[in-house]
Design an enzyme around this catalytic site. Sequence first.
Site, PDB file in Angstrom:
ATOM      1  N   GLY A   1       0.833  -1.205   0.000  1.00 48.84           N
ATOM      2  CA  GLY A   1       0.000   0.000   0.000  1.00 48.84           C
ATOM      3  C   GLY A   1       0.861   1.245   0.000  1.00 48.84           C
ATOM      4  O   GLY A   1       2.082   1.173   0.124  1.00 48.84           O
TER       5      GLY A   1
ATOM      6  N   PRO B   1     -10.957   6.081  12.962  1.00 45.51           N
ATOM      7  CA  PRO B   1      -9.995   7.134  13.306  1.00 45.51           C
ATOM      8  C   PRO B   1      -8.734   6.613  13.980  1.00 45.51           C
ATOM      9  O   PRO B   1      -7.699   7.276  13.949  1.00 45.51           O
ATOM     10  CB  PRO B   1     -10.780   8.031  14.276  1.00 45.51           C
ATOM     11  CG  PRO B   1     -12.213   7.704  14.046  1.00 45.51           C
ATOM     12  CD  PRO B   1     -12.267   6.290  13.593  1.00 45.51           C
TER      13      PRO B   1
ATOM     14  N   GLU C   1      11.032  -7.499   1.588  1.00 44.57           N
ATOM     15  CA  GLU C   1      10.647  -8.761   0.950  1.00 44.57           C
ATOM     16  C   GLU C   1       9.225  -8.679   0.413  1.00 44.57           C
ATOM     17  O   GLU C   1       8.418  -7.909   0.937  1.00 44.57           O
ATOM     18  CB  GLU C   1      10.644  -9.906   1.963  1.00 44.57           C
ATOM     19  CG  GLU C   1      11.996 -10.377   2.467  1.00 44.57           C
ATOM     20  CD  GLU C   1      11.827 -11.541   3.441  1.00 44.57           C
ATOM     21  OE1 GLU C   1      12.230 -11.402   4.624  1.00 44.57           O
ATOM     22  OE2 GLU C   1      11.278 -12.585   3.034  1.00 44.57           O
TER      23      GLU C   1
END
Lengths: 228, 228
Positions: free
Chosen positions: B46, B83, B117
Amino acid sequence: MSTFQEIKTHEITTDVVIFTIKNNKLQVLLVKRANEPFKGRWAIPGGFIRLSENLDAAALRILKEKTNVDNIYLEQLYTFGDPLRYPGSRVITCAYFALIRSDDIKLSVDNSQGITEVQWHEVYNLPTLAYDHKEIIEYSIKRMRERLEFCPIAFQLLPEKFTLTELQKSYELILDMKLDKRNFRKKVLTGAILKELNEYTKVGSKRPARLYSFDNITLNSKRGHFFS
Amino acid sequence: MSTFQEIKTHEITTDVVIFTIKNNKLQVLLVKRANEPFKGRWAIPGGFIRLSENLDAAALRILKEKTNVDNIYLEQLYTFGDPLRYPGSRVITCAYFALIRSDDIKLSVDNSQGITEVQWHEVYNLPTLAYDHKEIIEYSIKRMRERLEFCPIAFQLLPEKFTLTELQKSYELILDMKLDKRNFRKKVLTGAILKELNEYTKVGSKRPARLYSFDNITLNSKRGHFFS
């Protein structure tokens, strides 16, 4: 107008798409904007998310503040992130949606919320909308139709007990197309999602029609039950 | 650690969940983090979205940068906005997912991306993950299972031609449960999603098994075709 070099941060809003069947039409709940941009235009109820609140909670809060609608189950639809969707800023919107019975709710306007009116509009006959809200509604309709093929979502729009004609009508409104009556009945009656009741519509000028409800056991499908 | 009073802005990331069937197990693609927070932990690939890019494009870019995987179709899964999910900041993540054949891709690591990795991990035997990534993967599995009941998504994990045994195995891996063979075959063969081929597996020590493929006409379902 700001360019991307000037825009420093992301901002997040939520927009809440509410559908219902009213006057035999598929309708969506819209609000009329009091302020720029798009002053005087109709829009999906929406607003900025607070830093400290969860997305689901934000969607419920904003819906309540803008329309007075609450106590409904909202499902996250999709997050729209086209960099050009909001004039002058980078605003991503996380859209939610729900299908409801319009009798279940009471609309009202709070002018302090930047809203002058709140009203149902026919989905297939919308006025010009603010932002990319037309695209968001079109996406919602597409999602609803996809799920209709595989999941009995129509139950959210119908009363607890309904006739096959009413069920077919709800599908036709969502799909915006006429269906063959015999074929439809064959599919839904063999689909194992309906429970045939020992009740009929009241006697009137028409022949009484048998009532059905959705089979909750099938709806609350456990993992893999379809195959077990 | 920042409190909410100090956090001034929203930030947006995307996380990309890739599943495959490998060594007869359902596996997910993870990367090992080089930096804090969660240094040394495995995580979903991400990264932060740029102000000027669309969400879909961001997901593809980030997947390519972190794992070298590209040319796959990513579907938006869900936007996670608790949150407290990201230590010290308000970071909302828009998660994407895909089901792929692992043979179709070639993994590699770019250390400048904060990754040491990249590796497939068994979904039902995950190491401790960074952030709320365990929750994101669990949500992905749940979504995959729901869709399995109603849509033939398993085809994305199988070769173009497959036996009923292989098909059943893919369902069992996604559901993490054994299915009754006769019941399964009855359901999939009457479900009108398979095309029976005039081909068989190669002759070996086992009896040759008939091959099937997915019926594209059904997959590319037009609006309401199921009922027309």
